[in-house]
Design an enzyme around this catalytic site. Sequence first.
Site, PDB file in Angstrom:
ATOM      1  N   LYS A 256      40.291 -35.050 -41.338  1.00  0.00           N
ATOM      2  CA  LYS A 256      39.705 -35.732 -42.502  1.00  0.00           C
ATOM      3  C   LYS A 256      39.314 -37.188 -42.233  1.00  0.00           C
ATOM      4  O   LYS A 256      38.362 -37.692 -42.823  1.00  0.00           O
ATOM      5  CB  LYS A 256      40.704 -35.706 -43.670  1.00  0.00           C
ATOM      6  CG  LYS A 256      40.715 -34.383 -44.385  1.00  0.00           C
ATOM      7  CD  LYS A 256      41.675 -34.404 -45.557  1.00  0.00           C
ATOM      8  CE  LYS A 256      41.724 -33.008 -46.171  1.00  0.00           C
ATOM      9  NZ  LYS A 256      42.761 -32.885 -47.182  1.00  0.00           N
TER      10      LYS A 256
ATOM     11  N   THR B 286      55.150 -41.355 -38.152  1.00  0.00           N
ATOM     12  CA  THR B 286      54.601 -42.386 -37.264  1.00  0.00           C
ATOM     13  C   THR B 286      54.400 -43.665 -38.075  1.00  0.00           C
ATOM     14  O   THR B 286      53.593 -43.702 -39.002  1.00  0.00           O
ATOM     15  CB  THR B 286      53.237 -41.942 -36.692  1.00  0.00           C
ATOM     16  OG1 THR B 286      53.353 -40.593 -36.272  1.00  0.00           O
ATOM     17  CG2 THR B 286      52.797 -42.817 -35.546  1.00  0.00           C
TER      18      THR B 286
ATOM     19  N   ILE C 129      51.520 -30.956 -51.895  1.00  0.00           N
ATOM     20  CA  ILE C 129      50.143 -30.506 -51.673  1.00  0.00           C
ATOM     21  C   ILE C 129      50.076 -29.339 -50.682  1.00  0.00           C
ATOM     22  O   ILE C 129      49.027 -28.749 -50.506  1.00  0.00           O
ATOM     23  CB  ILE C 129      49.152 -31.643 -51.325  1.00  0.00           C
ATOM     24  CG1 ILE C 129      49.296 -32.106 -49.895  1.00  0.00           C
ATOM     25  CG2 ILE C 129      49.311 -32.818 -52.280  1.00  0.00           C
ATOM     26  CD1 ILE C 129      48.080 -32.935 -49.485  1.00  0.00           C
TER      27      ILE C 129
HETATM   28  P1  ATR Z   1      45.385 -34.642 -43.747  1.00  0.00           P
HETATM   29  O1  ATR Z   1      44.057 -35.177 -43.428  1.00  0.00           O
HETATM   30  O2  ATR Z   1      45.294 -33.275 -44.354  1.00  0.00           O
HETATM   31  O3  ATR Z   1      46.238 -35.561 -44.563  1.00  0.00           O
HETATM   32  P2  ATR Z   1      46.490 -35.550 -41.250  1.00  0.00           P
HETATM   33  O4  ATR Z   1      45.579 -36.736 -41.325  1.00  0.00           O
HETATM   34  O5  ATR Z   1      46.594 -34.832 -39.952  1.00  0.00           O
HETATM   35  O6  ATR Z   1      46.076 -34.448 -42.326  1.00  0.00           O
HETATM   36  O7  ATR Z   1      47.932 -35.986 -41.760  1.00  0.00           O
HETATM   37  C1  ATR Z   1      49.026 -35.147 -41.691  1.00  0.00           C
HETATM   38  C2  ATR Z   1      50.282 -35.887 -42.141  1.00  0.00           C
HETATM   39  O8  ATR Z   1      51.386 -34.991 -41.974  1.00  0.00           O
HETATM   40  C3  ATR Z   1      50.618 -37.121 -41.318  1.00  0.00           C
HETATM   41  O9  ATR Z   1      51.243 -38.052 -42.151  1.00  0.00           O
HETATM   42  C4  ATR Z   1      51.626 -36.576 -40.281  1.00  0.00           C
HETATM   43  O10 ATR Z   1      52.516 -37.529 -39.768  1.00  0.00           O
HETATM   44  P3  ATR Z   1      52.104 -38.503 -38.530  1.00  0.00           P
HETATM   45  O11 ATR Z   1      51.325 -39.628 -39.126  1.00  0.00           O
HETATM   46  O12 ATR Z   1      53.394 -38.934 -37.964  1.00  0.00           O
HETATM   47  O13 ATR Z   1      51.304 -37.647 -37.581  1.00  0.00           O
HETATM   48  C5  ATR Z   1      52.379 -35.597 -41.135  1.00  0.00           C
HETATM   49  N1  ATR Z   1      53.044 -34.535 -40.387  1.00  0.00           N
HETATM   50  C6  ATR Z   1      52.466 -33.470 -39.792  1.00  0.00           C
HETATM   51  N2  ATR Z   1      53.410 -32.672 -39.228  1.00  0.00           N
HETATM   52  C7  ATR Z   1      54.606 -33.269 -39.463  1.00  0.00           C
HETATM   53  C8  ATR Z   1      55.979 -32.940 -39.140  1.00  0.00           C
HETATM   54  N3  ATR Z   1      56.294 -31.828 -38.469  1.00  0.00           N
HETATM   55  N4  ATR Z   1      56.932 -33.787 -39.541  1.00  0.00           N
HETATM   56  C9  ATR Z   1      56.632 -34.900 -40.228  1.00  0.00           C
HETATM   57  N5  ATR Z   1      55.375 -35.264 -40.578  1.00  0.00           N
HETATM   58  C10 ATR Z   1      54.377 -34.463 -40.191  1.00  0.00           C
END
Ligand code: ATR
Length: 274
Positions: A66, A152, A217
């Site tokens: 996104k 992160t 969500i």
């Molecule tokens: P979207 O555009 O749908 O929001 P994204 O930009 O890839 O997708 O964001 C995914 C979110 O889920 C991020 O906040 C990610 O954390 P990081 O910023 O650390 O990457 C979080 N996320 C995904 N998998 C995760 C997991 N297993 N544990 C914790 N957070 C996770």
Amino acid sequence: MTKTFAVIGDPIDHSLSPNIHNAAFRELDLDCTYIAYKIPKNELNYGLDALKKIKISGFNVTIPHKIDIMKFLDGTDEDSKLIGASNTVTNLNGVLTGYNTDMQGFLDPIIQRELDIKNSNILLYGAGGAARAIIVAFAKQNAKKITIVNRTIEKGKELEELGKKLGLNSEIISLENFEGNKNKYDFVINSTSIGMKNEIFPISQDLIDENSVVYDIVYKPINTDLIKKGKNVNATIIYGYEMLLGQAVRSFEIWMDKKAPYSAMKKAILGGFS
Ligand code: ATR
């Protein structure tokens, strides 16, 4: 000629977007089709070339593209610029224009329930594209404070800055260190993918009560661990499929320039769980 639409992302096999949009096309007897197309994190440019080659009419964008999609667009609407992410794209003879329907899609179920955002205290998990739309939505509705919890920390910092820029009292805490200060939150929102694989959601039940709104969500499974925790304390529950429906209706209307068949689309979503 049949018009083709798509959703791009990874993972994508769980996506209900094809069910929703194909149901809408059927309902209105439109000569259109909608497919799910998996594009891994580092292959967005190749994937977009392929979509242009098949003359895709438009597409939705989901995890993890996104934010990155913005680099490849020829133009965007105001919401995408403010949010820094797009989830809906039109293709007019190779010219890609991005829109963001996540923000309104996110707000729809809150507004339908007449819940008050003004002066609310929010706990938001995640700092990706969806989280950006959510923070802008809350800022526009004059929420009081937002605590962002993310795996992160750097990504969370960017979001904290965005919130502050929009006049929202914002703070970021790493997922690892977050315990909460036993404050109850008015809204607890999950915008991460935690829950898609039935994971335990890392939140203490002490942070929510019957006055909280718990909004996940993640839409598949419907009853994620966070939703179950919300139900345990009689919180107001908002399901992920409600935001999915809201953003889908708006995407459809951007592509088709006509009113979306809301009931048929809702039925397609709920049917997708059986
Ligand atoms: P979207 O555009 O749908 O929001 P994204 O930009 O890839 O997708 O964001 C995914 C979110 O889920 C991020 O906040 C990610 O954390 P990081 O910023 O650390 O990457 C979080 N996320 C995904 N998998 C995760 C997991 N297993 N544990 C914790 N957070 C996770």
